[in-house]
Scaffold this motif. Sequence first.
Motif, PDB file in Angstrom:
ATOM      1  N   GLN A 291      14.234 -11.035 -47.721  1.00 18.56           N
ATOM      2  CA  GLN A 291      14.592 -11.777 -49.027  1.00 18.56           C
ATOM      3  C   GLN A 291      15.080  -9.914 -49.431  1.00 18.56           C
TER       4      GLN A 291
ATOM      5  N   ASN B 197      17.756  -8.496 -47.455  1.00 15.66           N
ATOM      6  CA  ASN B 197      18.710  -8.926 -47.097  1.00 15.66           C
ATOM      7  C   ASN B 197      19.584  -9.035 -48.361  1.00 15.66           C
TER       8      ASN B 197
ATOM      9  N   GLU C 270      18.303 -17.745 -45.313  1.00 15.96           N
ATOM     10  CA  GLU C 270      18.047 -16.649 -45.536  1.00 15.96           C
ATOM     11  C   GLU C 270      19.246 -15.828 -45.474  1.00 15.96           C
TER      12      GLU C 270
END
Length: 242
Positions: free
Chosen positions: A204, A207, A237
């Motif tokens: 995450q 990203n 995700e």
Amino acid sequence: MSQEEDYARGLLKGFEEGQQDAWEEIIKLSTKGYTSRELQIMAKTKKSMMFQRVKLKKDELERVLGRKLDLPELTSEAAGKDRVELMPGWSYVVKEERPAKSFALFSSLVSSGARGLCISRAHPDMLKKKYGFDASVIWLTKTETPQKATDQKGVEFVSPNNLAHLASSIREFLSKGENGAVIIEGLEYLNTQNDFKSVLKFVQLINEQIVLDKGFLFVPVDPATMDPKDFSLIEREMSQVI
């Protein structure tokens, strides 16, 4: 020289260069020790990227000429039915047993001018020899004094347990400017060395940085090596599943 002759010469020159590039690529791939299946995947992936390389060439010509060119787009047949359009700020999870397609996508971007960073548990020399890319490498290893790579330049050693340091290195790379391409080969390995929640938070975080710095992220994963629920969370995700 007439306009028709100029056009014909340009067409022939472009055709010749295209043929040379194609055969050089085939020769290069055939010397890397790929299996026939891997060669097929690499070739199909590079074909799917053809339209993007043409677009980059068009952009280059427009900069030289100082004006826009009104040229037709590649047809779906020429670009390939399974073409992959890579978007800045996007992340891609690639479902495959071996990371041939992921590295083909990554290598295509790097060869087209993108800055590259490869994170892998495989030896840097082996990776560069097999996939033929010129990029920085982070080698995931627990060995304190790992076997010396042939070319130490651009190689960093990080423990798979140190996700914070790994994330920091990736963020530093991406923050240096746009057009940064990152491939994380070894997500399954990270998952075996850490708890899944930590790995998910790591993905995450990367990203978010990819979006902010308009980079590209490739994560090859063999779904059979992960818990289906965990893999589903990873998929959510990512910008696209290939």
